[in-house]
Structures are given as C-alpha cells and as structure tokens.
Scaffold this motif. Structure first.
Motif, short mmCIF file in Angstrom:
data_model
loop_
_atom_site.label_atom_id
_atom_site.label_comp_id
_atom_site.label_asym_id
_atom_site.label_seq_id
_atom_site.Cartn_x
_atom_site.Cartn_y
_atom_site.Cartn_z
N LYS A 187 -2.85 -2.76 -1.28
CA LYS A 187 -0.89 -3.89 -1.03
C LYS A 187 -0.29 -2.65 -0.76
O LYS A 187 0.15 -2.97 0.42
CB LYS A 187 -0.68 -4.74 -2.64
CG LYS A 187 0.35 -5.78 -2.01
CD LYS A 187 1.54 -6.25 -3.63
CE LYS A 187 2.33 -7.00 -3.27
NZ LYS A 187 2.79 -7.20 -3.78
N LYS A 238 2.51 -1.49 7.38
CA LYS A 238 3.73 -1.95 8.64
C LYS A 238 4.93 -1.88 8.15
O LYS A 238 5.38 -1.14 10.24
CB LYS A 238 3.68 -2.95 7.50
CG LYS A 238 2.29 -4.45 7.62
CD LYS A 238 2.76 -5.91 6.57
CE LYS A 238 3.90 -6.55 6.65
NZ LYS A 238 3.58 -7.61 6.86
N VAL A 269 -0.85 -1.31 2.96
CA VAL A 269 -0.76 -2.39 3.89
C VAL A 269 0.89 -2.27 4.58
O VAL A 269 1.67 -2.45 5.66
CB VAL A 269 -1.00 -3.36 4.12
CG1 VAL A 269 -0.49 -5.12 4.92
CG2 VAL A 269 -2.57 -3.64 3.70
N ALA A 270 1.63 -2.28 2.97
CA ALA A 270 3.33 -2.39 3.65
C ALA A 270 3.90 -1.05 3.61
O ALA A 270 4.23 -0.96 5.01
CB ALA A 270 3.34 -3.35 2.24
N ARG A 293 -5.26 -4.43 7.35
CA ARG A 293 -6.35 -5.35 6.23
C ARG A 293 -8.38 -5.16 5.99
O ARG A 293 -8.95 -4.38 5.68
CB ARG A 293 -6.77 -6.44 4.97
CG ARG A 293 -5.21 -6.37 4.37
CD ARG A 293 -5.29 -7.85 3.82
NE ARG A 293 -3.79 -7.83 2.76
CZ ARG A 293 -3.59 -7.26 2.07
NH1 ARG A 293 -4.39 -6.81 1.77
NH2 ARG A 293 -1.71 -7.76 1.49
N GLU A 325 -0.52 -7.61 9.46
CA GLU A 325 -1.71 -7.42 8.62
C GLU A 325 -2.82 -7.94 8.14
O GLU A 325 -3.56 -7.27 7.43
CB GLU A 325 -0.83 -8.06 7.34
CG GLU A 325 -1.32 -8.00 5.47
CD GLU A 325 0.16 -8.99 4.66
OE1 GLU A 325 -1.01 -9.64 3.63
OE2 GLU A 325 0.94 -9.27 4.58
N GLU A 330 6.40 -6.18 14.45
CA GLU A 330 5.41 -6.94 13.99
C GLU A 330 5.05 -7.77 15.26
O GLU A 330 4.27 -8.87 15.19
CB GLU A 330 5.18 -8.58 12.98
CG GLU A 330 5.22 -7.11 10.89
CD GLU A 330 5.00 -7.82 10.21
OE1 GLU A 330 4.16 -9.43 9.89
OE2 GLU A 330 5.72 -8.02 9.29
#
Length: 423
Positions: free
Chosen positions: A34, A41, A37-38, A17, A13, A47
């Motif tokens: 936000k 992912k 980024v979500a 960013r 994350e 991850e």
C-alpha cells in the motif's frame, strides 16, 4: 461480451500492483504494498497519462530504494539484468523473452541489454533489420472508423498507442479514415486533429518511434442502392485528403491513398495536387495483399538467417507467454497459415544461405516462413516512387504507366520454406 482491457488501459493503481507482484513473484506484505503504490502514484503525479510499463518500473525501483526495500529493488535489478553467456542459445532466449513478457514492453529491456549483450550476437548483417531485437519491423492494424461513434476517437488512440512500442519500422493504420466523408467536413477535421494530437504525444514519448501511415480510400463508396458516388461525399472526401496533404503538419503520420485501377480522371487531378503539397501521400492499389506484420528482412549473409531464427524463437516465446502482446494473435495466425513473417530479396540468394546454415549446424533447424520478393516486384516499387515524384513535378502525366507499376508492385512474395521444413 466486452473484451478484457489491455494493460495500458487498466487503472494505474492496479497496474502498479501487478508489476510489484510480478517483481516479487508473490503478493508482498499488504502494508508495504500500500505504501509503495501510494508513493509511486505520488511520484508520477498524474493518473490520466498512459504510463509505459518501463516508466512504472523505473519509478517503483526509485521508491523501493528510497524506502529501504532492498529485496524489491534487487528483484527489479534481477529482472532487467542479462546472463553471462557466450552465445544466444535457446535457454537464453527463453530467459530474455520471459522478461519481455513480464515487463509488457520491450523498451527498458532493450535499453539495458541490447547494446551490451545482444548486438554482438545479433548483428545487423548486410542490411538485416530491425536492429531492435525484440520489436517487429512492420505492422498493419485495422481499427474502427472515425466517422462512427464518438468514443471511436479514444479507442483508435488507445489501440495505436498500444502497438507503437512494439514496432521499429512502420505502423500502418487502416479503417480509421473509411467513410470519413459521411461526417460534416468540420467535424471530420476536428476528430482527425484530436486523434493526430493524441498519437503525436505518444510518439514524442518513444525514444525511437516508428513511421505511422494512415490508409484512406481514394474515393468514397457509393451509398446503399446507388451506382455512383454522391457528388457532395466526393467533394468532402477530396477536401479531407487535400487538407491532410497541405495543411496538417506531419506530426503523427502521413496518408496512404488506396486507389482503384484504373484511377478515375477526376481523382488524378486531386492526387496530383496532393503530390505537390508539403506532405505528399503514398499511393497504393486498393487490391494489394497486406501482411498484418513483418518480422524483418533477410539479405545475403547466412549469419543474418541465424539472427532471424533466433528472433523467431524469441517472438514465439513472448507470444506464448501469459501476457497479451498486441500482435500475438496475428503472429500465431501467420504461423498456422504459413504466411511469410520475414521477407528476402530474390537477389540475395536465400536458398544458398539456408544450405550454408544447415551444413554448419549440429541442431535440427525449423526454418521460419520466408517470402521471396521477385526482382520485378522490387523494381516496380522503385520505379513507381520515381514516377510519382515526376508526376508531382510536372503536374500530371504518366498515370497509365503508374497503374501498371502499382499492379506489379502488389504481387505477393512466394514462399521460400515452410515452418515444418527440417534439414
């Protein structure tokens, strides 16, 4: 005090960013950030994988376009586009090098730029390599030994994975197999197999992976207070070398045995067997001087020297940027210590190339530090390879001659010019 983590080691994350803010050149709206980024992912799906920066950037571009964030998508397009100029001048080099530093990885920029823009201006002239303009040709790193702490496996894998995208020719890893015989044989093999699997996965992700070579001592060092090598350590060490030559597939690099001179008689028998194996090792003198990095090789064409000058400027710009490049400290050390960053053959007459370049240039030139390999050293290296091949076929013989060739091949190149030389 622990060192700061490298870019590839940062939480996913945080990396996303950082890339988003680099693209926007400021902090974007927190709500939009936000959501983006979500979504990135989610699109990546894992991850635990060490994603390359260009993969994160590609995914971010798709997500931003899909959400209608045209300004962010356009900023990404601007980041990887190239200027319409007729030559690779200093201003263009600064511009391109800044983009490389922002991306933290040369791959996406080379894909978008090198084939269509740089190739006509940085041609492969008379064998000049690397042809990938933002990567160095050869790199040698020293890491901790696998025989130490358990976490060494992860640290070595991370270090090698960080270096690989920046090397186009050859990455030599030293230290990992030092003292490997101090482990029980099965444990040494287990750690080695896990490390090989990790590096193999990284190599498969690279479009043009370099060759990986793992240095291993020809024989273990005597234990503290002893004059001779412990027989059990010697047997485990030789068994590990033979396993690497005979049983382990060459998927993540082969072995390079660093031998003392003269080569012990007992070791010759093991090396002969290893040379006849499916994965024959390299053999080098353990006292050979090793360069931490090599930018490329120069042959006879003066235009090849022009490319070296331009590449040196680009590497200087990247190293001095705010983004840490794995080989940056070694580049600055070599520059400060006048160590050769480029190698030329004695037969290529590089002095003549510099004279032609200076006569036809209107700008003052800083000639990079270039090392000249003698004809004798080049011939010794070629002859050593031929002799090693003969030894592998006739099951022995020729070791005294090989020792002479290894000594000659280890002679360091003499310097052609200093970085402070001007016309």
């Amino acid at each position: 005090m622990p060192s700061e983590p490298r870019r590839g080691d940062l939480p996913l994350e945080r990396r996303i960013r950082t890339i988003l803010r680099t693209v926007c050149r400021r902090n974007p709206d927190p709500t939009i950030e936000k959501l983006l980024v979500a979504d990135v992912k989610k699109a990546l799906g894992s991850e635990t994988v060490t994603w390359h920066s260009h993969q994160l950037l590609d995914t971010l571009h798709c997500v931003a376009s899909g959400r209608g964030e045209r300004q962010i998508a356009a900023a990404i397009d601007d980041l990887i586009c190239w200027p319409e100029v007729n030559d690779v001048d200093h201003e263009s080099l600064v511009w391109m090098s800044d983009r490389i530093a922002q991306l933290g990885d040369p791959q996406i920029f080379e894909t978008a730029v090198a084939s269509s823009f740089l190739t006509p201006h940085w041609p492969v002239r008379d064998g000049l390599i690397p042809s990938s303009p933002f990567r160095i040709l050869e790199r040698r790193i020293t890491v901790e030994s696998l025989s130490g702490r358990e976490v060494a496996l992860r640290h070595i894998g991370n270090r090698v994975a960080t270096e690989l995208p920046w090397v186009v020719g050859r990455l030599v890893v030293a230290g990992a197999l030092d003292d490997i015989s101090e482990l029980p044989f099965q444990e040494a093999c287990r750690r080695w197999d896990l490390l090989q699997a990790r590096i193999e996965g990284v190599l498969q992700m690279l479009p043009r992976p370099p060759e990986v070579v793992w240095e291993v001592p020809g024989q273990p060092a005597p234990l503290e207070g002893q004059l001779f090598v412990d027989p059990d350590l010697q047997e485990r060490h030789q068994g590990f070398i033979l396993r690497g030559c005979e049983e382990t597939p060459v998927t993540a690099g082969r072995l390079a045995i660093q031998v003392p001179l003269p080569i012990p008689t007992a070791a010759r028998i093991v090396f002969s067997r290893g040379l006849r194996s499916p994965n024959p090792p390299e053999i080098h003198w353990q006292e050979s001087a090793q360069l931490a990095l090599l930018g490329g090789r120069l042959h006879s064409d003066p235009l090849g020297l022009t490319a070296i000058l331009q590449r040196t400027q680009a590497f200087d710009q990247m190293v001095r940027s705010m983004v840490e490049i794995p080989w940056g400290k070694d580049w600055l050390h070599a520059e400060k210590s006048s160590l050769p960053l480029w190698i030329a053959s004695e037969n290529s007459n590089p002095h003549r190339a510099i004279e032609v370049l200076r006569r036809n240039s209107t700008d003052p030139l800083r000639i990079p530090v270039i090392g000249i390999e003698s004809c004798e050293t080049e011939k010794a290296r070629r002859d050593a390879k031929k002799l090693i091949l003969k030894i592998s076929r006739r099951r022995g013989g020729g070791w005294e001659r090989l020792e002479e060739l290894l000594r000659t091949a280890a002679i360091s190149p003499r310097l052609l010019a200093s970085t402070s030389d001007h016309p």
